[in-house]
Design a protein around this motif. Structure first.
Motif, PDB file in Angstrom:
ATOM      1  N   TYR A  69      -9.235   1.211 -68.462  1.00  0.00           N
ATOM      2  CA  TYR A  69      -7.870   0.816 -68.805  1.00  0.00           C
ATOM      3  C   TYR A  69      -6.810   1.483 -67.930  1.00  0.00           C
ATOM      4  CZ  TYR A  69      -3.728  -0.163 -71.578  1.00  0.00           C
ATOM      5  OH  TYR A  69      -2.486  -0.560 -71.973  1.00  0.00           O
ATOM      6  N   PRO A  70      -6.812   2.810 -67.765  1.00  0.00           N
ATOM      7  CA  PRO A  70      -5.785   3.405 -66.901  1.00  0.00           C
ATOM      8  C   PRO A  70      -5.946   3.012 -65.435  1.00  0.00           C
ATOM      9  CG  PRO A  70      -7.237   5.115 -67.774  1.00  0.00           C
ATOM     10  CD  PRO A  70      -7.637   3.829 -68.406  1.00  0.00           C
ATOM     11  N   LYS A  71      -7.168   2.731 -65.018  1.00  0.00           N
ATOM     12  CA  LYS A  71      -7.374   2.316 -63.632  1.00  0.00           C
ATOM     13  C   LYS A  71      -6.782   0.931 -63.388  1.00  0.00           C
ATOM     14  CE  LYS A  71     -11.435   5.134 -62.683  1.00  0.00           C
ATOM     15  NZ  LYS A  71     -11.476   6.027 -63.791  1.00  0.00           N
ATOM     16  N   VAL A  72      -6.890   0.050 -64.372  1.00  0.00           N
ATOM     17  CA  VAL A  72      -6.267  -1.275 -64.252  1.00  0.00           C
ATOM     18  C   VAL A  72      -4.748  -1.140 -64.212  1.00  0.00           C
ATOM     19  CG1 VAL A  72      -5.866  -3.439 -65.504  1.00  0.00           C
ATOM     20  CG2 VAL A  72      -8.182  -2.550 -65.276  1.00  0.00           C
ATOM     21  N   LEU A  73      -4.207  -0.264 -65.047  1.00  0.00           N
ATOM     22  CA  LEU A  73      -2.748  -0.095 -65.103  1.00  0.00           C
ATOM     23  C   LEU A  73      -2.179   0.553 -63.843  1.00  0.00           C
ATOM     24  CD1 LEU A  73      -2.083   1.068 -68.770  1.00  0.00           C
ATOM     25  CD2 LEU A  73      -1.774  -1.201 -67.778  1.00  0.00           C
ATOM     26  N   HIS A  74      -2.910   1.477 -63.254  1.00  0.00           N
ATOM     27  CA  HIS A  74      -2.414   2.238 -62.091  1.00  0.00           C
ATOM     28  C   HIS A  74      -3.334   2.025 -60.897  1.00  0.00           C
ATOM     29  CE1 HIS A  74       0.224   4.125 -64.978  1.00  0.00           C
ATOM     30  NE2 HIS A  74      -0.836   4.417 -65.724  1.00  0.00           N
ATOM     31  N   LEU A  75      -3.586   0.769 -60.592  1.00  0.00           N
ATOM     32  CA  LEU A  75      -4.567   0.407 -59.569  1.00  0.00           C
ATOM     33  C   LEU A  75      -4.206   0.954 -58.198  1.00  0.00           C
ATOM     34  CD1 LEU A  75      -7.180  -1.174 -59.401  1.00  0.00           C
ATOM     35  CD2 LEU A  75      -5.842  -3.193 -58.887  1.00  0.00           C
ATOM     36  N   ARG A  76      -2.981   0.820 -57.778  1.00  0.00           N
ATOM     37  CA  ARG A  76      -2.567   1.273 -56.444  1.00  0.00           C
ATOM     38  C   ARG A  76      -2.729   2.790 -56.315  1.00  0.00           C
ATOM     39  NH1 ARG A  76      -2.082  -0.651 -51.705  1.00  0.00           N
ATOM     40  NH2 ARG A  76      -1.003  -2.451 -52.507  1.00  0.00           N
ATOM     41  N   PHE A  87      -8.979  -3.994 -53.239  1.00  0.00           N
ATOM     42  CA  PHE A  87      -9.798  -5.029 -53.867  1.00  0.00           C
ATOM     43  C   PHE A  87     -11.061  -4.445 -54.484  1.00  0.00           C
ATOM     44  CE2 PHE A  87     -11.849  -4.949 -49.748  1.00  0.00           C
ATOM     45  CZ  PHE A  87     -13.160  -5.271 -50.014  1.00  0.00           C
ATOM     46  N   LEU A  88     -11.651  -3.398 -53.870  1.00  0.00           N
ATOM     47  CA  LEU A  88     -12.821  -2.750 -54.472  1.00  0.00           C
ATOM     48  C   LEU A  88     -12.449  -2.035 -55.769  1.00  0.00           C
ATOM     49  CD1 LEU A  88     -14.732  -1.247 -51.415  1.00  0.00           C
ATOM     50  CD2 LEU A  88     -15.374  -3.211 -52.812  1.00  0.00           C
ATOM     51  N   CYS A  89     -11.299  -1.393 -55.763  1.00  0.00           N
ATOM     52  CA  CYS A  89     -10.837  -0.718 -56.983  1.00  0.00           C
ATOM     53  C   CYS A  89     -10.518  -1.736 -58.075  1.00  0.00           C
ATOM     54  CB  CYS A  89      -9.625   0.146 -56.667  1.00  0.00           C
ATOM     55  SG  CYS A  89     -10.054   1.592 -55.675  1.00  0.00           S
ATOM     56  N   PHE A  90      -9.958  -2.881 -57.685  1.00  0.00           N
ATOM     57  CA  PHE A  90      -9.657  -3.946 -58.642  1.00  0.00           C
ATOM     58  C   PHE A  90     -10.943  -4.424 -59.321  1.00  0.00           C
ATOM     59  CE2 PHE A  90      -9.281  -8.482 -59.581  1.00  0.00           C
ATOM     60  CZ  PHE A  90      -8.151  -8.503 -60.384  1.00  0.00           C
ATOM     61  N   ILE A  91     -11.972  -4.692 -58.505  1.00  0.00           N
ATOM     62  CA  ILE A  91     -13.254  -5.146 -59.049  1.00  0.00           C
ATOM     63  C   ILE A  91     -13.863  -4.079 -59.942  1.00  0.00           C
ATOM     64  CG2 ILE A  91     -15.618  -5.756 -58.422  1.00  0.00           C
ATOM     65  CD1 ILE A  91     -14.419  -7.040 -55.870  1.00  0.00           C
ATOM     66  N   SER A  92     -13.824  -2.831 -59.495  1.00  0.00           N
ATOM     67  CA  SER A  92     -14.408  -1.732 -60.257  1.00  0.00           C
ATOM     68  C   SER A  92     -13.692  -1.529 -61.590  1.00  0.00           C
ATOM     69  CB  SER A  92     -14.366  -0.451 -59.433  1.00  0.00           C
ATOM     70  OG  SER A  92     -14.875   0.624 -60.164  1.00  0.00           O
ATOM     71  N   ALA A  93     -12.366  -1.530 -61.559  1.00  0.00           N
ATOM     72  CA  ALA A  93     -11.589  -1.298 -62.787  1.00  0.00           C
ATOM     73  C   ALA A  93     -11.838  -2.401 -63.814  1.00  0.00           C
ATOM     74  CB  ALA A  93     -10.103  -1.201 -62.452  1.00  0.00           C
ATOM     75  N   TRP A  94     -11.831  -3.647 -63.358  1.00  0.00           N
ATOM     76  CA  TRP A  94     -12.066  -4.741 -64.295  1.00  0.00           C
ATOM     77  C   TRP A  94     -13.522  -4.801 -64.750  1.00  0.00           C
ATOM     78  CZ3 TRP A  94      -8.759  -6.960 -67.305  1.00  0.00           C
ATOM     79  CH2 TRP A  94      -7.415  -6.942 -66.949  1.00  0.00           C
ATOM     80  N   ALA A  95     -14.453  -4.368 -63.896  1.00  0.00           N
ATOM     81  CA  ALA A  95     -15.857  -4.290 -64.318  1.00  0.00           C
ATOM     82  C   ALA A  95     -16.008  -3.261 -65.428  1.00  0.00           C
ATOM     83  CB  ALA A  95     -16.751  -3.932 -63.136  1.00  0.00           C
ATOM     84  N   MET A  96     -15.311  -2.123 -65.288  1.00  0.00           N
ATOM     85  CA  MET A  96     -15.370  -1.100 -66.336  1.00  0.00           C
ATOM     86  C   MET A  96     -14.765  -1.611 -67.634  1.00  0.00           C
ATOM     87  SD  MET A  96     -14.331   2.403 -64.454  1.00  0.00           S
ATOM     88  CE  MET A  96     -14.940   2.793 -62.838  1.00  0.00           C
ATOM     89  N   LEU A  97     -13.624  -2.263 -67.531  1.00  0.00           N
ATOM     90  CA  LEU A  97     -12.926  -2.731 -68.731  1.00  0.00           C
ATOM     91  C   LEU A  97     -13.699  -3.869 -69.403  1.00  0.00           C
ATOM     92  CD1 LEU A  97     -10.300  -1.985 -70.181  1.00  0.00           C
ATOM     93  CD2 LEU A  97      -9.191  -3.813 -68.929  1.00  0.00           C
ATOM     94  N   GLY A  98     -14.007  -4.913 -68.646  1.00  0.00           N
ATOM     95  CA  GLY A  98     -14.734  -6.055 -69.219  1.00  0.00           C
ATOM     96  C   GLY A  98     -16.163  -5.711 -69.586  1.00  0.00           C
ATOM     97  N   GLY A  99     -16.836  -4.943 -68.720  1.00  0.00           N
ATOM     98  CA  GLY A  99     -18.200  -4.538 -69.012  1.00  0.00           C
ATOM     99  C   GLY A  99     -18.279  -3.638 -70.222  1.00  0.00           C
TER     100      GLY A  99
END
Length: 188
Positions: A69-76, A87-99
């Motif tokens: 959740y915090p990684k999605v909010l503060h991606l940059r 883009f790698l951080c975006f995929i990783s953050a959403w994988a953590m959240l959705g997964g």
């Protein structure tokens, strides 16, 4: 133009026979069916084993919700801090959240664990590149002036936590979600 032709021939020669073979395998070996989105084993244990898998799934899923959740909010900021493409951080953050959510529900469990596992393996790689140890030195044994975390005294960085997440995710992927999951209700 020639590249497109070569790519088309490669797909026709290499990929299409594999797809046909997979279709035959699914017919002849039903254990290779759709339950593979749930686990590598065609079983959904109940009882104590099922409760243990439920506890493991909910714990790991909840932790990844908390981490994602915090990684999605503060991606940059996160991408800049670990010096990794956005883009790698975006995929990783959403994988953590959705997964994490899928793990809690026990829904598409194997498919939920794989992207998180890839993210944790990448985290281990980053730690190794930076020369961080497997297990951090006890923060109380480090002299006062040598290490202070971002908010004062904290545990020094190591790749122990990412490794343990990998072990737990592999256990969930292999053993499956257990009887107390949506996957068991759908694929049993």
């Amino acid at each position: 133009m020639i590249y497109q032709f070569v790519l088309g021939v490669a797909i026709a020669v290499l990929v299409l026979p594999q797809l046909f073979t997979l279709r035959l395998a699914l017919v002849n070996y039903p254990f290779l069916g759709f339950h593979l989105v749930s686990s590598l084993v065609y079983a959904y244990p109940g009882g104590i084993a099922g409760l243990a898998l439920l506890l493991l799934r909910i714990s790991v899923g909840g932790l990844f919700l908390i981490h994602g959740y915090p990684k999605v909010l503060h991606l940059r900021r996160w991408a800049d801090s670990i010096n990794t493409p956005m883009f790698l951080c975006f995929i990783s953050a959403w994988a953590m959240l959705g997964g994490g959510l899928c793990l809690i529900l026990g829904f598409l469990t194997l498919l939920a664990t794989l992207p998180i596992l890839a993210s944790m393996l990448f985290a281990i790689l980053l730690h190794l590149i930076q020369g961080k140890p497997f297990v951090a030195t006890d923060p109380y044994l480090i002299p006062e002036d040598q290490y202070k975390g971002p908010l004062g005294k904290a545990e020094p960085p190591s790749w122990e936590k990412a490794f343990m997440y990998c072990v737990m995710l592999i256990a969930i992927a292999v053993l499956g979600p257990g009887a107390y999951s949506l996957d068991a209700a759908i694929f049993r």
